[in-house]
Design an enzyme around this catalytic site. Sequence first.
Site, PDB file in Angstrom:
ATOM      1  N   ARG A 152      33.425 -11.133  14.432  1.00 23.77           N
ATOM      2  CA  ARG A 152      33.699 -11.432  13.009  1.00 23.77           C
ATOM      3  C   ARG A 152      34.798 -10.509  12.471  1.00 23.77           C
ATOM      4  NH1 ARG A 152      27.981 -11.145  10.493  1.00 23.77           N
ATOM      5  NH2 ARG A 152      28.984 -11.815   8.559  1.00 23.77           N
ATOM      6  N   HIS A 193      26.078  -5.382   1.108  1.00 22.36           N
ATOM      7  CA  HIS A 193      25.567  -5.568   2.476  1.00 22.36           C
ATOM      8  C   HIS A 193      26.516  -4.998   3.526  1.00 22.36           C
ATOM      9  CE1 HIS A 193      22.833  -9.080   1.031  1.00 22.36           C
ATOM     10  NE2 HIS A 193      22.340  -7.898   0.754  1.00 22.36           N
TER      11      HIS A 193
HETATM   12  C1  BV8 Z   1      15.609  -5.269   1.683  1.00 22.58           C
HETATM   13  C2  BV8 Z   1      24.789  -8.632   6.236  1.00 22.58           C
HETATM   14  C3  BV8 Z   1      14.034  -3.590   1.283  1.00 22.58           C
HETATM   15  C4  BV8 Z   1      24.666  -9.053   7.644  1.00 22.58           C
HETATM   16  C5  BV8 Z   1      22.967  -9.770   5.193  1.00 22.58           C
HETATM   17  C6  BV8 Z   1      10.097 -12.348   1.796  1.00 22.58           C
HETATM   18  C7  BV8 Z   1      10.385 -12.591   0.459  1.00 22.58           C
HETATM   19  C8  BV8 Z   1      11.418 -11.931  -0.197  1.00 22.58           C
HETATM   20  C9  BV8 Z   1      12.201 -11.006   0.502  1.00 22.58           C
HETATM   21  C10 BV8 Z   1      11.911 -10.791   1.812  1.00 22.58           C
HETATM   22  C11 BV8 Z   1      10.873 -11.434   2.479  1.00 22.58           C
HETATM   23  N1  BV8 Z   1      10.860 -11.000   3.750  1.00 22.58           N
HETATM   24  C12 BV8 Z   1      11.849 -10.096   3.934  1.00 22.58           C
HETATM   25  C13 BV8 Z   1      12.476  -9.943   2.769  1.00 22.58           C
HETATM   26  C14 BV8 Z   1      13.596  -9.066   2.482  1.00 22.58           C
HETATM   27  C15 BV8 Z   1      14.885  -9.647   3.057  1.00 22.58           C
HETATM   28  C16 BV8 Z   1      15.074 -11.090   2.667  1.00 22.58           C
HETATM   29  O1  BV8 Z   1      15.450 -11.381   1.535  1.00 22.58           O
HETATM   30  N2  BV8 Z   1      14.824 -11.989   3.634  1.00 22.58           N
HETATM   31  C17 BV8 Z   1      14.998 -13.404   3.384  1.00 22.58           C
HETATM   32  C18 BV8 Z   1      15.403 -14.084   4.697  1.00 22.58           C
HETATM   33  C19 BV8 Z   1      13.701 -13.978   2.825  1.00 22.58           C
HETATM   34  N3  BV8 Z   1      15.934  -8.843   2.490  1.00 22.58           N
HETATM   35  C20 BV8 Z   1      16.298  -7.699   3.122  1.00 22.58           C
HETATM   36  O2  BV8 Z   1      15.851  -7.331   4.173  1.00 22.58           O
HETATM   37  C21 BV8 Z   1      17.288  -6.852   2.359  1.00 22.58           C
HETATM   38  N4  BV8 Z   1      16.761  -5.524   2.289  1.00 22.58           N
HETATM   39  O3  BV8 Z   1      14.912  -6.099   1.150  1.00 22.58           O
HETATM   40  O4  BV8 Z   1      15.304  -3.959   1.758  1.00 22.58           O
HETATM   41  C22 BV8 Z   1      13.937  -2.134   1.446  1.00 22.58           C
HETATM   42  C23 BV8 Z   1      13.431  -1.409   0.396  1.00 22.58           C
HETATM   43  C24 BV8 Z   1      13.331  -0.050   0.543  1.00 22.58           C
HETATM   44  C25 BV8 Z   1      13.749   0.556   1.730  1.00 22.58           C
HETATM   45  C26 BV8 Z   1      14.263  -0.204   2.775  1.00 22.58           C
HETATM   46  C27 BV8 Z   1      14.362  -1.563   2.639  1.00 22.58           C
HETATM   47  C28 BV8 Z   1      18.625  -6.753   3.072  1.00 22.58           C
HETATM   48  C29 BV8 Z   1      19.188  -8.114   3.259  1.00 22.58           C
HETATM   49  C30 BV8 Z   1      20.616  -7.985   3.783  1.00 22.58           C
HETATM   50  C31 BV8 Z   1      20.778  -8.709   5.097  1.00 22.58           C
HETATM   51  N5  BV8 Z   1      22.180  -8.748   5.441  1.00 22.58           N
HETATM   52  N6  BV8 Z   1      24.270  -9.711   5.441  1.00 22.58           N
HETATM   53  C32 BV8 Z   1      25.834  -9.869   8.036  1.00 22.58           C
HETATM   54  O5  BV8 Z   1      26.574 -10.341   7.175  1.00 22.58           O
HETATM   55  O6  BV8 Z   1      25.984 -10.013   9.254  1.00 22.58           O
HETATM   56  S1  BV8 Z   1      22.337 -11.146   4.490  1.00 22.58           S
HETATM   57  C33 BV8 Z   1      23.450 -12.442   4.534  1.00 22.58           C
HETATM   58  O7  BV8 Z   1      22.758 -13.656   4.290  1.00 22.58           O
HETATM   59  C34 BV8 Z   1      24.444 -12.415   3.398  1.00 22.58           C
HETATM   60  O8  BV8 Z   1      24.911 -11.136   3.156  1.00 22.58           O
HETATM   61  C35 BV8 Z   1      23.700 -13.006   2.233  1.00 22.58           C
HETATM   62  O9  BV8 Z   1      23.011 -12.006   1.525  1.00 22.58           O
HETATM   63  C36 BV8 Z   1      22.657 -13.859   2.887  1.00 22.58           C
HETATM   64  C37 BV8 Z   1      22.794 -15.340   2.550  1.00 22.58           C
HETATM   65  O10 BV8 Z   1      24.067 -15.646   2.722  1.00 22.58           O
HETATM   66  P1  BV8 Z   1      24.961 -16.396   1.611  1.00 22.58           P
HETATM   67  O11 BV8 Z   1      26.067 -15.483   1.290  1.00 22.58           O
HETATM   68  O12 BV8 Z   1      24.170 -16.941   0.476  1.00 22.58           O
HETATM   69  O13 BV8 Z   1      25.464 -17.553   2.537  1.00 22.58           O
HETATM   70  P2  BV8 Z   1      24.696 -18.880   2.912  1.00 22.58           P
HETATM   71  O14 BV8 Z   1      25.380 -19.420   4.125  1.00 22.58           O
HETATM   72  O15 BV8 Z   1      23.212 -18.667   2.934  1.00 22.58           O
HETATM   73  O16 BV8 Z   1      25.016 -19.811   1.663  1.00 22.58           O
HETATM   74  C38 BV8 Z   1      26.354 -20.162   1.413  1.00 22.58           C
HETATM   75  C39 BV8 Z   1      26.352 -20.958   0.117  1.00 22.58           C
HETATM   76  O17 BV8 Z   1      27.704 -21.288  -0.191  1.00 22.58           O
HETATM   77  C40 BV8 Z   1      25.590 -22.269   0.239  1.00 22.58           C
HETATM   78  O18 BV8 Z   1      24.711 -22.395  -0.864  1.00 22.58           O
HETATM   79  C41 BV8 Z   1      26.678 -23.347   0.199  1.00 22.58           C
HETATM   80  O19 BV8 Z   1      26.268 -24.487  -0.515  1.00 22.58           O
HETATM   81  C42 BV8 Z   1      27.774 -22.639  -0.548  1.00 22.58           C
HETATM   82  N7  BV8 Z   1      29.126 -23.078  -0.190  1.00 22.58           N
HETATM   83  C43 BV8 Z   1      29.596 -23.472   1.031  1.00 22.58           C
HETATM   84  N8  BV8 Z   1      30.910 -23.795   0.936  1.00 22.58           N
HETATM   85  C44 BV8 Z   1      31.272 -23.585  -0.368  1.00 22.58           C
HETATM   86  C45 BV8 Z   1      30.145 -23.129  -1.083  1.00 22.58           C
HETATM   87  N9  BV8 Z   1      30.173 -22.860  -2.403  1.00 22.58           N
HETATM   88  C46 BV8 Z   1      31.355 -23.028  -3.030  1.00 22.58           C
HETATM   89  N10 BV8 Z   1      32.479 -23.459  -2.420  1.00 22.58           N
HETATM   90  C47 BV8 Z   1      32.482 -23.744  -1.096  1.00 22.58           C
HETATM   91  N11 BV8 Z   1      33.606 -24.183  -0.509  1.00 22.58           N
END
Ligand code: BV8
Length: 228
Positions: free
Chosen positions: A56, A108
Amino acid sequence: MANIVILTGAGISAESGLKTFRDQDGLWENHPIEAVATPEGYQANPQLVREFYNARWKQLKDADVAPNAAHQALARLEAEHQGRVTLVTQNVDDLHERAGSRRVIHMHGQLTKARCPVSQQVFPKTEPFSESTVCTCCIPHYPLRPHIVWFGEMPLQMERIENELAQCDLFISIGTSGSVYPAAGFVELANQLGAQTIELNLEPSQVASQFQQTRYGRASETVVELVE
Ligand code: BV8
């Protein structure tokens, strides 16, 4: 003038040629992203994870990967509202900076940086990650890790982000599926603190119902329309 906080996700970089997480159906080289983008995944198979981030990082240098009209419109918005616009991005690419945005918080992490796993010191990434790409801050030297926040790790600059959200009058979310926390929870915080909230995306996100206004379409159109 409004204090504006903008949250961006992979969707804003889609038209610049960078795949979103959904495009890959949550997979990379047939590995679930959660398996590759986690400390456990790195522990289990450091070479696979290094290759994931090296690929990437290299892609950022492709001639056809450049900021698009949405990135440029946000940079203009910041220039017009000196100091009143904060851009929080979940993206680890450098397209906002290349478009001219200055106040960018990479919650992130960043593909263009590397980190010592022991001292946590951050270095510019100048070469691909490998067993022999080591830190210069420790003896013995340790292989550098991606400066990326993996699942289960604490996002960066959360206190600053929460502080900006507390002072904002307008919260705009652009190009994110609202599937990952705490980023997906920012709209709730903004609503509670009395800000106006707008979602710009290709389709309704998982938190679409929490936005006061929503506009769907490609970011290169919806963001330009909003900012102009
Ligand atoms: C934390 C870096 C706590 C890596 C990323 C259960 C419930 C709630 C939360 C949790 C749970 N179980 C676990 C958790 C916590 C977890 C989480 O949320 N999990 C999810 C799966 C449920 N979160 C974490 O672990 C976070 N940390 O909670 O820490 C803590 C507290 C104290 C001490 C220690 C820890 C950390 C999360 C970070 C992970 N890293 N990225 C990398 O990039 O390689 S996440 C990664 O995916 C992204 O950064 C982003 O955050 C996430 C989703 O990606 P999006 O950017 O939204 O992209 P996606 O493809 O999903 O969507 C794209 C959108 O664009 C679509 O909607 C599409 O329609 C639209 N689109 C497409 N084309 C276009 C467009 N829009 C406009 N124009 C276009 N042309």
